[in-house]
Write a protein that holds these residues in place. Structure first.
Motif, PDB file in Angstrom:
ATOM      1  N   ALA A   2      51.210  33.144  48.009  1.00  0.00           N
ATOM      2  CA  ALA A   2      50.176  32.196  47.579  1.00  0.00           C
ATOM      3  C   ALA A   2      48.913  32.948  47.172  1.00  0.00           C
ATOM      4  O   ALA A   2      48.473  33.854  47.858  1.00  0.00           O
ATOM      5  CB  ALA A   2      49.852  31.255  48.733  1.00  0.00           C
ATOM      6  N   VAL A   3      48.384  32.581  46.003  1.00  0.00           N
ATOM      7  CA  VAL A   3      47.167  33.236  45.515  1.00  0.00           C
ATOM      8  C   VAL A   3      46.157  32.147  45.179  1.00  0.00           C
ATOM      9  O   VAL A   3      46.510  31.122  44.581  1.00  0.00           O
ATOM     10  CB  VAL A   3      47.473  34.064  44.237  1.00  0.00           C
ATOM     11  N   SER A   4      44.909  32.367  45.549  1.00  0.00           N
ATOM     12  CA  SER A   4      43.889  31.360  45.289  1.00  0.00           C
ATOM     13  C   SER A   4      43.497  31.363  43.820  1.00  0.00           C
ATOM     14  O   SER A   4      43.458  32.415  43.176  1.00  0.00           O
ATOM     15  CB  SER A   4      42.664  31.648  46.148  1.00  0.00           C
ATOM     16  N   ALA A   5      43.180  30.179  43.300  1.00  0.00           N
ATOM     17  CA  ALA A   5      42.736  30.063  41.909  1.00  0.00           C
ATOM     18  C   ALA A   5      41.224  30.297  41.790  1.00  0.00           C
ATOM     19  O   ALA A   5      40.662  30.205  40.701  1.00  0.00           O
ATOM     20  CB  ALA A   5      43.087  28.665  41.388  1.00  0.00           C
ATOM     21  N   VAL A  22      30.210  34.747  55.454  1.00  0.00           N
ATOM     22  CA  VAL A  22      31.580  34.326  55.795  1.00  0.00           C
ATOM     23  C   VAL A  22      32.536  34.799  54.707  1.00  0.00           C
ATOM     24  O   VAL A  22      32.107  35.170  53.620  1.00  0.00           O
ATOM     25  CB  VAL A  22      31.705  32.777  55.923  1.00  0.00           C
ATOM     26  N   ARG A  23      33.816  34.768  55.028  1.00  0.00           N
ATOM     27  CA  ARG A  23      34.812  35.006  53.991  1.00  0.00           C
ATOM     28  C   ARG A  23      35.885  33.924  54.079  1.00  0.00           C
ATOM     29  O   ARG A  23      35.986  33.228  55.099  1.00  0.00           O
ATOM     30  CB  ARG A  23      35.374  36.417  54.069  1.00  0.00           C
ATOM     31  N   LEU A  24      36.639  33.790  53.000  1.00  0.00           N
ATOM     32  CA  LEU A  24      37.655  32.739  52.967  1.00  0.00           C
ATOM     33  C   LEU A  24      39.013  33.333  53.265  1.00  0.00           C
ATOM     34  O   LEU A  24      39.317  34.452  52.847  1.00  0.00           O
ATOM     35  CB  LEU A  24      37.722  32.126  51.560  1.00  0.00           C
ATOM     36  N   HIS A  25      39.810  32.552  53.961  1.00  0.00           N
ATOM     37  CA  HIS A  25      41.184  32.992  54.173  1.00  0.00           C
ATOM     38  C   HIS A  25      42.104  31.856  53.722  1.00  0.00           C
ATOM     39  O   HIS A  25      42.110  30.771  54.302  1.00  0.00           O
ATOM     40  CB  HIS A  25      41.409  33.309  55.653  1.00  0.00           C
ATOM     41  N   LEU A  26      42.866  32.128  52.676  1.00  0.00           N
ATOM     42  CA  LEU A  26      43.710  31.085  52.075  1.00  0.00           C
ATOM     43  C   LEU A  26      44.860  30.680  53.005  1.00  0.00           C
ATOM     44  O   LEU A  26      45.596  31.535  53.492  1.00  0.00           O
ATOM     45  CB  LEU A  26      44.285  31.624  50.757  1.00  0.00           C
ATOM     46  N   LEU A  27      44.988  29.361  53.239  1.00  0.00           N
ATOM     47  CA  LEU A  27      46.075  28.868  54.096  1.00  0.00           C
ATOM     48  C   LEU A  27      47.110  28.075  53.301  1.00  0.00           C
ATOM     49  O   LEU A  27      48.290  28.054  53.655  1.00  0.00           O
ATOM     50  CB  LEU A  27      45.507  27.954  55.197  1.00  0.00           C
ATOM     51  N   TYR A  28      46.637  27.426  52.238  1.00  0.00           N
ATOM     52  CA  TYR A  28      47.542  26.516  51.504  1.00  0.00           C
ATOM     53  C   TYR A  28      47.107  26.400  50.051  1.00  0.00           C
ATOM     54  O   TYR A  28      45.904  26.330  49.768  1.00  0.00           O
ATOM     55  CB  TYR A  28      47.503  25.145  52.177  1.00  0.00           C
ATOM     56  N   HIS A 158      41.381  26.568  52.833  1.00  0.00           N
ATOM     57  CA  HIS A 158      40.994  27.904  53.300  1.00  0.00           C
ATOM     58  C   HIS A 158      40.404  27.785  54.692  1.00  0.00           C
ATOM     59  O   HIS A 158      39.748  26.796  55.002  1.00  0.00           O
ATOM     60  CB  HIS A 158      39.896  28.504  52.419  1.00  0.00           C
ATOM     61  N   ARG A 159      40.596  28.834  55.469  1.00  0.00           N
ATOM     62  CA  ARG A 159      39.875  28.922  56.726  1.00  0.00           C
ATOM     63  C   ARG A 159      38.614  29.734  56.470  1.00  0.00           C
ATOM     64  O   ARG A 159      38.629  30.663  55.672  1.00  0.00           O
ATOM     65  CB  ARG A 159      40.731  29.627  57.778  1.00  0.00           C
ATOM     66  N   ILE A 160      37.534  29.338  57.129  1.00  0.00           N
ATOM     67  CA  ILE A 160      36.279  30.075  56.983  1.00  0.00           C
ATOM     68  C   ILE A 160      36.201  31.072  58.126  1.00  0.00           C
ATOM     69  O   ILE A 160      36.317  30.696  59.291  1.00  0.00           O
ATOM     70  CB  ILE A 160      35.077  29.107  57.077  1.00  0.00           C
ATOM     71  N   GLN A 161      36.020  32.304  57.775  1.00  0.00           N
ATOM     72  CA  GLN A 161      36.010  33.356  58.788  1.00  0.00           C
ATOM     73  C   GLN A 161      34.677  34.087  58.757  1.00  0.00           C
ATOM     74  O   GLN A 161      34.241  34.480  57.675  1.00  0.00           O
ATOM     75  CB  GLN A 161      37.136  34.312  58.439  1.00  0.00           C
TER      76      GLN A 161
END
Ligand SMILES: Nc1nc2c(ncn2[C@@H]2O[C@H](COP(=O)(O)OP(=O)(O)OP(=O)(O)O)[C@@H](O)[C@H]2O)c(=O)[nH]1
Ligand SMILES: [Mg+2]
Length: 452
Positions: A2-5, A22-28, A158-161
């Motif tokens: 999975a790759v974020s657009a 923060v950084r984003l972590h793609l979940l779905y 995305h999860r916020i990290q």
């Protein structure tokens, strides 16, 4: 994969909505995981902060932020906001009516997630993902005109990290490669105690109920067997499941030769002298007086009259390393009673000149990065804090704390989890060699002439 657009420009805009880095972590992504609400919902982590992004066909991105995983039908979320980003503008609309900030339903066939009535994601009649937008007074006025089943290209979760969670450079080195794992395993298989009077190394695991003592034994055996073993001695009992002294030889493989390592399981530590494994019994076990299979009773200490009692234990009956097992999820809230018990034990065991270490379990439960991959154990700031606390609770230096992730829900072993477990075993054996090499009397074998 999975790759974020999300492109860099719009990602920067989105990250500016958060006060801290923060950084984003793609979940779905719908495109990769499926255009169904159930697919989206299943990708939420158990804990964390999340952002949902809808990529509209018009080129605008709309979305919402939740500061907690959605659980209830009307979820109050004081930190929630909705947003829109396009090439000209990036607008954020904080929640006004907290009570209805998040509306959530995960009942089969009726799943939906909505930010008030501003942005609703649900399954339409054809059971495909669908998005409605409109203005609603739950959030600061958005000026969004009502559009039902708005055309979109993708939806992402995305999860916020927090950036501060992961250190750039790990503070302990470990080779996270199959080769590294292989050599740790070989070390264990070929390990012979430096002190020649020791036939094998007996390691005692002590800790509060449910800390993961039995799971560690099971996990080390699983590593060696190459598959997760399902054994009956692991439980979820809060009062301690294991009541006996039970020693497990660690074999090099299923049906293979035993390695020089024996892991010993005992009754969980109690808080004070009246419950669980008492200080007296723990020391009796360590000195080698307690017989294998001894059933502990807090009010009946092991003594000379106890059946199977060894009055004159040999060096091979004794414990050669005491391991305190603590759960990383609970270490910050260790009670005063348990702290006192641990420190007293630690001081008494130091007096016996026996090496001690702390095994910190459940490491993947306290940090998302570690949950993703255990190779982040020494880069995780949260885990570093937990390890420091574990050291403090027991009264040992930080270098004596070994983090592990036991196999609990997995059905197959994984390379990095194996490496972390084997590395803990390696340090335990090292601690034994460092201690016993010092004062072990030379055996006759040392004095015998070398034959070529
Ligand atoms: N996620 C996770 N779960 C773990 C870990 N270690 C143990 N568990 C789970 O925690 C529960 C208790 O583990 P046990 O190994 O039975 O704990 P114990 O210290 O032997 O407990 P008693 O024998 O009752 O004193 C089980 O459900 C395990 O599956 C770990 O590192 N990570
Ligand atoms: Mg147990």
């Amino acid at each position: 994969m999975a790759v974020s657009a999300l492109d860099l420009g719009r990602e920067k805009q989105l990250l500016k909505f958060f006060p801290e880095p923060v950084r984003l972590h793609l979940l779905y992504t719908a495109r990769h995981h499926g255009f169904k609400m159930s697919d989206l919902i299943s990708k939420f982590d158990k804990v964390g902060r999340f952002v949902v992004i809808v990529y509209l066909e018009s080129g605008t991105m709309k979305g919402g932020y939740l500061s907690e995983r959605p659980e209830s039908y009307f979820q109050e979320d004081k930190g929630a906001f909705v947003f829109e980003i396009d090439h000209q503008k990036a607008n954020v609309f904080p929640v006004v009516k907290h009570r209805d900030s998040i509306i959530f339903n995960n009942q089969y066939n009726n799943e939906n997630l909505a930010f008030g009535h501003c942005l609703k994601i649900y399954n339409n009649k054809d059971k495909t993902l669908c998005v409605d937008v409109k203005e609603d007074d739950t959030y600061t006025p958005t000026g969004w005109s009502e559009e039902l089943e708005v055309p979109f290209m993708d939806v992402e979760l995305h999860r916020i990290q927090s950036v501060g969670d992961v250190l750039l450079n790990p503070w302990r080195e470990l080779s996270w490669t199959e080769k590294g794992g292989g050599s740790l395993r070989k070390n264990l298989v070929s390990f012979k105690p430096a002190c020649q009077s020791l036939n094998r190394v007996r390691v005692l695991l002590m800790g509060p109920p449910g800390s993961g003592k039995s799971s560690f034994i099971n996990s080390v055996r699983s590593v060696m067997f190459g598959r997760v073993l399902l054994l009956p001695f692991i439980g979820t009992a809060t009062k301690g499941l294991i009541k006996k002294l039970k020693s497990y030889d660690i074999r090099s493989e299923r049906g293979g030769k035993p390695t020089a390592l024996t892991l010993c399981d005992v009754l969980a530590l109690g808080e004070g002298e009246t419950t669980g494994l008492t200080l007296t019994d723990a020391l009796t076990v360590i000195k080698g007086h307690a017989p294998e299979g001894h059933k502990f009773q807090s009010d009946v200490p092991i003594k000379a009259e106890t059946s199977g009692y060894r009055p004159n234990p040999s060096v091979n009956d004794q414990i050669h390393c005491a391991v305190f097992v603590l759960n990383a999820c609970q270490v910050m809230t260790t009670s005063e009673d348990l702290t006192r018990t641990l420190r007293t034990l630690q001081a008494e065991i130091s007096g016996l000149d026996i090496p001690q270490v702390v095994l910190l379990t459940h490491v993947a439960q306290v940090c998302h990065a570690v949950q993703e991959d255990v190779k982040f154990v020494y880069s995780s700031r949260i885990l570093q804090e937990k390890m420091q606390k574990a050291a403090e609770v027991v009264g040992l230096p930080l270098s004596y704390v070994l983090p592990v992730k036991n196999y609990s829900s997995e059905l197959s072993v994984s390379c990095n989890t194996d490496i972390l477990l084997l590395s803990a075993v390696h340090h335990i054996l090292q601690a034994v060699d460092d201690t016993y090499e010092e004062y072990c009397p030379p055996t006759p074998a040392d004095a015998s002439p070398v034959t070529v």
